[in-house]
Design a protein around this motif. Structure first.
Motif, PDB file in Angstrom:
ATOM      1  N   ALA A 153      25.222   7.364 -32.630  1.00  0.00           N
ATOM      2  CA  ALA A 153      24.538   6.770 -31.477  1.00  0.00           C
ATOM      3  C   ALA A 153      25.214   5.449 -31.116  1.00  0.00           C
ATOM      4  O   ALA A 153      26.397   5.243 -31.424  1.00  0.00           O
ATOM      5  N   CYS A 154      24.463   4.554 -30.503  1.00  0.00           N
ATOM      6  CA  CYS A 154      25.045   3.328 -29.959  1.00  0.00           C
ATOM      7  C   CYS A 154      25.766   2.489 -31.011  1.00  0.00           C
ATOM      8  O   CYS A 154      26.749   1.805 -30.707  1.00  0.00           O
ATOM      9  N   CYS A 155      25.305   2.505 -32.265  1.00  0.00           N
ATOM     10  CA  CYS A 155      25.990   1.768 -33.334  1.00  0.00           C
ATOM     11  C   CYS A 155      27.453   2.197 -33.459  1.00  0.00           C
ATOM     12  O   CYS A 155      28.300   1.409 -33.880  1.00  0.00           O
TER      13      CYS A 155
ATOM     14  N   GLY B  29      24.144   5.016 -36.496  1.00  0.00           N
ATOM     15  CA  GLY B  29      23.175   5.487 -35.508  1.00  0.00           C
ATOM     16  C   GLY B  29      22.040   6.255 -36.151  1.00  0.00           C
ATOM     17  O   GLY B  29      22.040   6.524 -37.348  1.00  0.00           O
ATOM     18  N   ARG B  30      21.059   6.606 -35.324  1.00  0.00           N
ATOM     19  CA  ARG B  30      19.897   7.332 -35.826  1.00  0.00           C
ATOM     20  C   ARG B  30      20.294   8.746 -36.249  1.00  0.00           C
ATOM     21  O   ARG B  30      21.198   9.345 -35.677  1.00  0.00           O
TER      22      ARG B  30
ATOM     23  N   VAL C 151      19.718  -0.529 -38.120  1.00  0.00           N
ATOM     24  CA  VAL C 151      18.335  -0.324 -38.546  1.00  0.00           C
ATOM     25  C   VAL C 151      17.898   1.138 -38.407  1.00  0.00           C
ATOM     26  O   VAL C 151      17.104   1.641 -39.208  1.00  0.00           O
ATOM     27  N   CYS C 152      18.447   1.850 -37.425  1.00  0.00           N
ATOM     28  CA  CYS C 152      18.049   3.256 -37.238  1.00  0.00           C
ATOM     29  C   CYS C 152      18.476   4.108 -38.422  1.00  0.00           C
ATOM     30  O   CYS C 152      17.688   4.914 -38.928  1.00  0.00           O
TER      31      CYS C 152
ATOM     32  N   GLY D 276      20.512  -4.812 -38.375  1.00  0.00           N
ATOM     33  CA  GLY D 276      20.868  -5.147 -36.999  1.00  0.00           C
ATOM     34  C   GLY D 276      20.730  -3.981 -36.044  1.00  0.00           C
ATOM     35  O   GLY D 276      20.706  -2.821 -36.446  1.00  0.00           O
ATOM     36  N   CYS D 277      20.623  -4.317 -34.767  1.00  0.00           N
ATOM     37  CA  CYS D 277      20.518  -3.307 -33.713  1.00  0.00           C
ATOM     38  C   CYS D 277      21.193  -3.821 -32.448  1.00  0.00           C
ATOM     39  O   CYS D 277      20.547  -4.471 -31.648  1.00  0.00           O
ATOM     40  N   PRO D 278      22.447  -3.525 -32.253  1.00  0.00           N
ATOM     41  CA  PRO D 278      23.359  -2.947 -33.237  1.00  0.00           C
ATOM     42  C   PRO D 278      24.008  -4.049 -34.063  1.00  0.00           C
ATOM     43  O   PRO D 278      24.103  -5.184 -33.605  1.00  0.00           O
TER      44      PRO D 278
END
Ligand code: SF4
Length: 184
Positions: A36-38, A74-75, A102-103, A131-133
């Motif tokens: 994901a975004c991470c 990511g999650r 964190v996800c 962190g996010c991200p």
């Protein structure tokens, strides 16, 4: 596969373990793996601004069989969890896992039935990254933390035993938070 139990215990065994740990830490090869975004931040760590190559980890392997570090960026959905585990199982030993963001570490804001509430329920995690991200610098810091662990932790079959024990403890642990879903 190296079994350090075959070496005499004490100073000699410690030095063998540390020497191998030093060699391993300078050539950690992550699996090409973004969820994901991470993952965007993970990709940025390879750019000249951050230059993950300084730590010997610029080679993101396209096949798990040529990788020894899984960065869970990511999650993790319930549907993807078996795939993630399969990729982990196909990676070479010894291998390590960084839970990025964190996800991946706890499900983050996705407290619902679709998302795994912490990837340590699927694979044993060596370093958790908050962190996010998380920024690319934080991923580099996680890599340095992993390097320090590598010098101090057992290798070979001892490492496998430690990983299996950590994995069993994680699988037996109850989730830290109750999964309620959006309508609860
Ligand atoms: S921690 Fe934030 S940036 Fe990373 S996957 Fe979750 S929502 Fe995206």
């Amino acid at each position: 596969m190296i079994d350090t139990e075959k070496y005499p215990q004490g100073v000699y065994a410690t030095k063998v373990s540390q020497a191998i740990g030093f060699l391993l830490k300078t050539s950690i090869w992550p699996a090409t793996f973004g969820l994901a975004c991470c993952a965007i931040e993970m990709m940025a760590s390879g750019t000249p601004d951050y230059d993950i190559a300084r730590f010997g980890s610029e080679r993101f392997a396209a096949t798990p069989r040529q990788a020894d570090c899984m960065i869970v960026a990511g999650r993790v959905s319930q549907k993807f969890a078996p795939v993630l585990r399969q990729v982990y199982d196909q990676m070479t030993e010894p291998k390590w896992v960084i839970s990025m963001g964190v996800c991946a570490s706890s499900g983050g804001m996705f407290n619902n039935y679709a998302i795994v509430q912490g990837v340590d329920h699927i694979v044993p995690v060596d370093v958790y990254l908050p962190g996010c991200p998380p920024r690319p610098e934080m991923l580099l810091n996680a890599l340095i933390t992993l390097h320090n662990q590598l010098i101090a932790t057992p290798i070979g079959l001892n490492r496998q035993k430690a990983a299996r024990a950590a994995e069993e403890a994680a699988l037996n642990a109850t989730p830290l938070i109750e999964q309620k879903g959006l309508l609860a």
